[in-house]
Write an enzyme that holds these catalytic residues in place. Structure first.
Site, PDB file in Angstrom:
ATOM      1  N   GLU A  16       0.816  -1.213   0.000  1.00  0.00           N
ATOM      2  CA  GLU A  16       0.000   0.000   0.000  1.00  0.00           C
ATOM      3  C   GLU A  16       0.854   1.269   0.000  1.00  0.00           C
ATOM      4  O   GLU A  16       0.537   2.249  -0.670  1.00  0.00           O
ATOM      5  CB  GLU A  16      -0.910   0.045   1.241  1.00  0.00           C
ATOM      6  CG  GLU A  16      -1.967  -1.040   1.305  1.00  0.00           C
ATOM      7  CD  GLU A  16      -1.488  -2.304   2.018  1.00  0.00           C
ATOM      8  OE1 GLU A  16      -0.277  -2.633   1.930  1.00  0.00           O
ATOM      9  OE2 GLU A  16      -2.306  -2.980   2.653  1.00  0.00           O
ATOM     10  N   LEU A  17       1.943   1.236   0.776  1.00  0.00           N
ATOM     11  CA  LEU A  17       2.761   2.443   0.895  1.00  0.00           C
ATOM     12  C   LEU A  17       3.466   2.757  -0.423  1.00  0.00           C
ATOM     13  O   LEU A  17       3.594   3.908  -0.824  1.00  0.00           O
ATOM     14  CB  LEU A  17       3.797   2.280   2.012  1.00  0.00           C
ATOM     15  CG  LEU A  17       4.614   3.538   2.317  1.00  0.00           C
ATOM     16  CD1 LEU A  17       3.706   4.659   2.823  1.00  0.00           C
ATOM     17  CD2 LEU A  17       5.706   3.246   3.326  1.00  0.00           C
ATOM     18  N   LYS A  18       3.893   1.703  -1.085  1.00  0.00           N
ATOM     19  CA  LYS A  18       4.538   1.884  -2.390  1.00  0.00           C
ATOM     20  C   LYS A  18       3.580   2.595  -3.353  1.00  0.00           C
ATOM     21  O   LYS A  18       3.917   3.602  -3.963  1.00  0.00           O
ATOM     22  CB  LYS A  18       4.919   0.516  -2.954  1.00  0.00           C
ATOM     23  CG  LYS A  18       5.336   0.531  -4.408  1.00  0.00           C
ATOM     24  CD  LYS A  18       5.360  -0.897  -4.951  1.00  0.00           C
ATOM     25  CE  LYS A  18       5.556  -0.905  -6.453  1.00  0.00           C
ATOM     26  NZ  LYS A  18       6.885  -0.443  -6.872  1.00  0.00           N
ATOM     27  N   ILE A 432      22.496  -1.033 -19.759  1.00  0.00           N
ATOM     28  CA  ILE A 432      22.734  -2.149 -18.835  1.00  0.00           C
ATOM     29  C   ILE A 432      21.762  -3.302 -19.075  1.00  0.00           C
ATOM     30  O   ILE A 432      21.900  -4.377 -18.508  1.00  0.00           O
ATOM     31  CB  ILE A 432      22.675  -1.639 -17.374  1.00  0.00           C
ATOM     32  CG1 ILE A 432      23.622  -0.452 -17.192  1.00  0.00           C
ATOM     33  CG2 ILE A 432      23.036  -2.718 -16.375  1.00  0.00           C
ATOM     34  CD1 ILE A 432      25.072  -0.705 -17.590  1.00  0.00           C
ATOM     35  N   ASP A 600      25.038 -10.435 -15.254  1.00  0.00           N
ATOM     36  CA  ASP A 600      24.914  -9.432 -14.192  1.00  0.00           C
ATOM     37  C   ASP A 600      25.268 -10.008 -12.832  1.00  0.00           C
ATOM     38  O   ASP A 600      24.764 -11.067 -12.445  1.00  0.00           O
ATOM     39  CB  ASP A 600      23.458  -8.939 -14.114  1.00  0.00           C
ATOM     40  CG  ASP A 600      23.096  -8.058 -15.308  1.00  0.00           C
ATOM     41  OD1 ASP A 600      23.954  -7.271 -15.740  1.00  0.00           O
ATOM     42  OD2 ASP A 600      21.948  -8.165 -15.780  1.00  0.00           O
ATOM     43  N   CYS A 645      25.933  -3.399  -9.368  1.00  0.00           N
ATOM     44  CA  CYS A 645      25.315  -2.186  -8.858  1.00  0.00           C
ATOM     45  C   CYS A 645      26.213  -1.672  -7.738  1.00  0.00           C
ATOM     46  O   CYS A 645      26.734  -2.450  -6.970  1.00  0.00           O
ATOM     47  CB  CYS A 645      23.950  -2.489  -8.269  1.00  0.00           C
ATOM     48  SG  CYS A 645      22.802  -3.030  -9.505  1.00  0.00           S
ATOM     49  N   HIS A 696      18.535   5.998 -10.856  1.00  0.00           N
ATOM     50  CA  HIS A 696      17.572   5.825  -9.764  1.00  0.00           C
ATOM     51  C   HIS A 696      16.740   7.072  -9.556  1.00  0.00           C
ATOM     52  O   HIS A 696      15.879   7.123  -8.697  1.00  0.00           O
ATOM     53  CB  HIS A 696      18.290   5.450  -8.475  1.00  0.00           C
ATOM     54  CG  HIS A 696      19.121   4.206  -8.628  1.00  0.00           C
ATOM     55  ND1 HIS A 696      20.411   4.243  -9.077  1.00  0.00           N
ATOM     56  CD2 HIS A 696      18.829   2.905  -8.430  1.00  0.00           C
ATOM     57  CE1 HIS A 696      20.881   3.015  -9.144  1.00  0.00           C
ATOM     58  NE2 HIS A 696      19.947   2.184  -8.765  1.00  0.00           N
TER      59      HIS A 696
HETATM   60  N1  GLN Z   1      20.396  -6.213 -16.686  1.00  0.00           N
HETATM   61  C1  GLN Z   1      19.677  -5.758 -15.553  1.00  0.00           C
HETATM   62  C2  GLN Z   1      18.800  -4.583 -15.929  1.00  0.00           C
HETATM   63  O1  GLN Z   1      19.181  -3.858 -16.802  1.00  0.00           O
HETATM   64  C3  GLN Z   1      20.602  -5.321 -14.454  1.00  0.00           C
HETATM   65  C4  GLN Z   1      19.830  -4.815 -13.282  1.00  0.00           C
HETATM   66  C5  GLN Z   1      20.636  -4.505 -12.068  1.00  0.00           C
HETATM   67  O2  GLN Z   1      21.818  -4.364 -12.125  1.00  0.00           O
HETATM   68  N2  GLN Z   1      20.001  -4.388 -10.935  1.00  0.00           N
HETATM   69  O3  GLN Z   1      17.765  -4.367 -15.350  1.00  0.00           O
HETATM   70 ZN    ZN Z   2      22.735  -2.271 -11.563  1.00  0.00          ZN
END
Ligand code: GLN
Ligand code: ZN
Length: 756
Positions: A16-18, A432, A600, A645, A696
């Site tokens: 819900e909060l999201k 990515i 990854d 990450c 982000h």
């Molecule tokens: N390949 C993934 C993406 O692009 C990598 C995500 C991640 O590093 N958290 O979503």
């Molecule tokens: Zn990442």
């Protein structure tokens, strides 16, 4: 025996909060509506704990974004650039968490880092030289009083001063010593405020105490708490630690004037032996963290009760507690309708853990608990074992030999061959992997999952998406393309679904950061690949273009780290099993004409043990080989990428180089570029793409900004090794900001190529 909960999940069992926060960010609801959702959730949380009979119920572990940020905010630790925006209180708070781009200005978010060895991320507070630390809010008081009004006298919780300062970035010349008095005075003011409101206990979380602590740190810790505890009045203080043991400060902590000390018996390998060796003071209460707050397996009552009896025989006053906050487990098993009872009976989520706490505390009071029904049922579960072994997997494990961990020829040779073969420009541009998971993408997937559309229709939609993605990547001029990951709900769950030995949940969300929640799958048994996973998508994407398309896989360390692990076999064995499964996929992609494959390892850094002395022997010595096992079988001209990450791997650069990938991309934009110095210092051999902008946050980076970032990078990374890319996947972003950002990125690379 009393029971205590260290902290509680907060996004709501239905997230819900999201959803409310996301609406608020989009301007679809007003502040009061968001606050009302928060209030309702807090009520549900304390009441369900009360109903389960928990004695020490936490308050102030609720947060609209992050508890460390809340603590910083409460202490007035707000950098000038956010204050200057002149936003409302809550918007200033969100600006620190997410950045702000609008009428009032343009500021990036504060850095975000992984919370110890979890997949939860905290916001890194910043103290500037002219920051004045003082009590600047009332959240902790308000939430205490709010719970009291509905009849629950809670134990307010706050991050303690040592951990707060350990995790804070000092942006100027001053250090933690310079803020000593202000910090002490502010904590005293908080203690005073709680005293006045009649609170009985305050829990101060100090997880930083489970790390390596030197003499300076220790002296600082003592100085802090001697001062703060001198004025605690009638308020009792619980010093709560978790995620390990406090071997460096055990005697120090037990010698201070705390009323309770919370120790982790699950991850704290030496917790029991420390108590054995040094004893535990009679005038304090030990909050024994024996119910695992991080994993979802049922508690083994026989073991827990034995530990409790042993402690009690030493004359120690006890409260039975969770080992850490329940933030790291989902709400309740009751929401899992598809998982059969055969499996469910082995698990306990947050609500079920409350029941375990209560049941254990009751059993602990009984002289012959062995004959009680609750005990017998639990014992039977553990005696009867689980059906989780796969002979074929066991055989394959035995057949692995040393050469399976080594890719040949060596990387420098491969680099030449790949430059020749792939003919990429200097400063190759790429992304990515994922592109925005827009509403249509999600609804297509969910319609397919619910059986509302056929497999054919589902695939057709995704293929159209891929086609469009390939087209516009070509249009804007990226060099290495991706298919966009439209098929994926999540980078771990998606792979787990094609692996045998895995179990999935429907509603078992765990907060990762802010409004982002993940549903970690459960490793139930031996793991192997059931069928090809990504081959069809990658091959289709590659068929549409002459440019190379990167195959996109999740690596074994990340799959393991983002799953709920087994407790019956070693981490090493589990990771190796997963590595073999992903190896099969790598070889299949290669056999089907994919020349670049990204594996990854987003979460590799995350489970690095908190103490340096354990880094290699308890983790890197098998995690790095697991990664090598995945790609050692490919030809020299197949280029292996990896992505991590967060760039906090300054200390383990040789280990990262040892993964033996050809290219690594990682986050660099939201932290400083210090990592680049270390890469240079260690002669890092892998080609690198330190992310040039932060994905982000919804802001669009300008060309100049990216050019500037690249220039800085070129000072440390040689031109023939530098890649240009965002710092992570783009799935959480909107299309409106993604395209302009990538257009700017390509333009910046072009400017640099032209010799800027
Ligand atoms: N390949 C993934 C993406 O692009 C990598 C995500 C991640 O590093 N958290 O979503
Ligand atoms: Zn990442």
């Amino acid at each position: 025996m009393f029971t205590s909960v260290v902290g509680y999940p907060r996004v709501g069992s239905q997230r819900e909060l999201k959803f409310a926060s996301e609406k608020y960010f989009k301007g679809e609801i007003i502040e009061a509506e968001l606050l009302a959702v928060g209030k309702k959730l807090r009520e549900q949380h304390v009441l369900s704990q009360k109903k389960s009979g928990i004695d020490f119920i936490p308050s102030n572990t609720f947060s609209y974004y992050d508890c460390l940020l809340d603590t910083a905010y409460l202490l007035g630790i707000v950098p000038e650039r956010y204050k200057k925006l002149g936003l409302s209180e809550i918007d200033t708070y969100f600006a620190m968490a997410r950045g702000y781009q609008g009428e009032k200005g343009d500021v990036k978010a504060l850095a975000m880092k992984k919370w110890f060895n979890t997949n939860y991320h905290y916001i890194v507070p910043e103290i500037e030289d002219d920051t004045i630390i003082s009590l600047s809010g009332s959240k902790i008081f308000d939430e205490y009083e709010e719970a009291k009004e509905i009849g629950v006298d809670t134990k307010p919780v706050l991050v303690g001063p040592y951990t707060l300062l350990a995790l804070t970035r000092f942006t100027g010349k001053k250090t933690r010593e310079d803020f000593f008095e202000q910090v002490v005075d502010t904590y005293k003011a908080i203690l005073d405020g709680l005293n006045k409101r009649g609170a009985l206990w305050l829990q101060l979380d100090e997880p930083s105490l489970v790390r390596d602590i030197n003499e300076d740190d220790k002296a600082f810790l003592v100085k802090l708490y001697k001062e703060i505890l001198a004025d605690k009045g009638s308020l009792k203080i619980l010093l709560q630690t978790y995620f390990g043991d406090i071997r460096d400060v055990y005697e120090t902590i037990t010698g201070l004037d705390f009323d309770g000390i919370g120790l982790d018996f699950i991850e704290g390998k030496q917790t029991a032996s420390l108590i054995e060796k040094y004893g535990f003071p009679k005038d304090k209460i030990l909050f024994a963290g024996l119910v695992n707050g991080k994993n979802i397996w049922k508690n083994n009552y026989a073991k827990t009760l034995e530990t409790l009896a042993g402690l009690r025989n030493k004359g120690i006053s006890l409260v039975l507690s969770t080992s850490c906050s329940l933030l790291h487990v989902p709400y309740t098993l009751k929401a899992e309708e598809k998982l059969s009872e055969e499996y469910k009976k082995h698990f306990a989520f947050a609500i079920e853990k409350l029941e375990e706490l209560k049941e254990l505390a009751t059993l602990a009071e009984e002289n012959n608990y062995q004959s009680s029904e609750a005990y017998k049922a639990n014992a039977l579960l553990f005696e009867s074992g689980r059906n989780c072994r796969d002979e074929a997997v066991q055989k394959r494990l035995k057949e692995i030999n040393d050469s399976d961990y080594t890719r040949l020829p060596v990387r420098s040779e491969r680099e030449k061959i790949q430059k020749e073969e792939l003919k990429l420009p200097t400063f190759p541009t790429t992304t990515i992997g994922s592109f925005p998971q827009t509403k249509d993408v999600k609804s297509n997937r969910s319609a397919y999952r619910k059986g509302e559309i056929s497999e054919e229709a589902y695939k057709k939609f995704n293929k159209e998406k891929i086609e469009r993605a390939i087209k516009w990547q070509e249009e804007i001029g990226l060099d290495v393309l991706v298919h966009g990951e439209y098929e994926r709900n999540d980078m771990v769950e998606y792979f787990g679904e094609s692996l045998s030995g895995y179990l999935f949940t429907e509603k078992a969300w765990v907060q990762s950061y802010g409004t982002r929640c993940l549903k970690p799958p459960i490793i139930w048994g031996d793991v192997s690949r059931k069928k090809p996973i990504t081959v069809e998508w990658s091959v289709y994407a590659q068929s549409l273009t002459d440019k190379p398309v990167k195959g996109m896989l999740t690596g074994p360390v990340t799959i393991f780290n983002w799953s709920f692990p087994r407790e019956d076999i070693s981490i090493k064995e589990s990771m190796t099993q997963i590595a073999l499964a992903i190896r099969d996929e790598v070889l299949d992609l290669e056999a089907n004409g994919i020349k670049i494959i990204q594996i990854d390892e987003a979460a590799l850094r995350e489970k690095l043990p908190l103490r340096k002395s354990d880094w290699y022997s308890e983790y890197l010595d098998f995690a790095i080989p697991a990664f090598r096992l995945v790609h050692s079988g490919v030809a020299a001209d197949t280029q292996i990428h990896t992505h991590m990450c967060y760039s906090e791997f300054t200390d383990i650069i040789p280990a990262i180089d040892n993964m033996d990938a050809d290219v690594i991309t990682f986050e660099a934009s939201r932290s400083d570029l210090l990592i680049l110095d270390s890469l240079k210092e260690h002669n890092f051999e892998t080609e690198v793409g330190p992310g040039v902008y932060d994905i982000h946050s919804p802001r669009v980076p300008s060309v100049d900004e990216i050019v500037a970032a690249l220039k800085k990078m070129r000072e440390k990374v040689s031109d023939d090794k530098l890649w240009v890319n965002p710092d992570c996947g783009l799935k959480t972003r909107g299309e409106e900001e993604t395209k302009p950002s990538l257009i700017n990125l390509v333009e910046a690379a072009n400017i640099i190529r032209k010799g800027a």
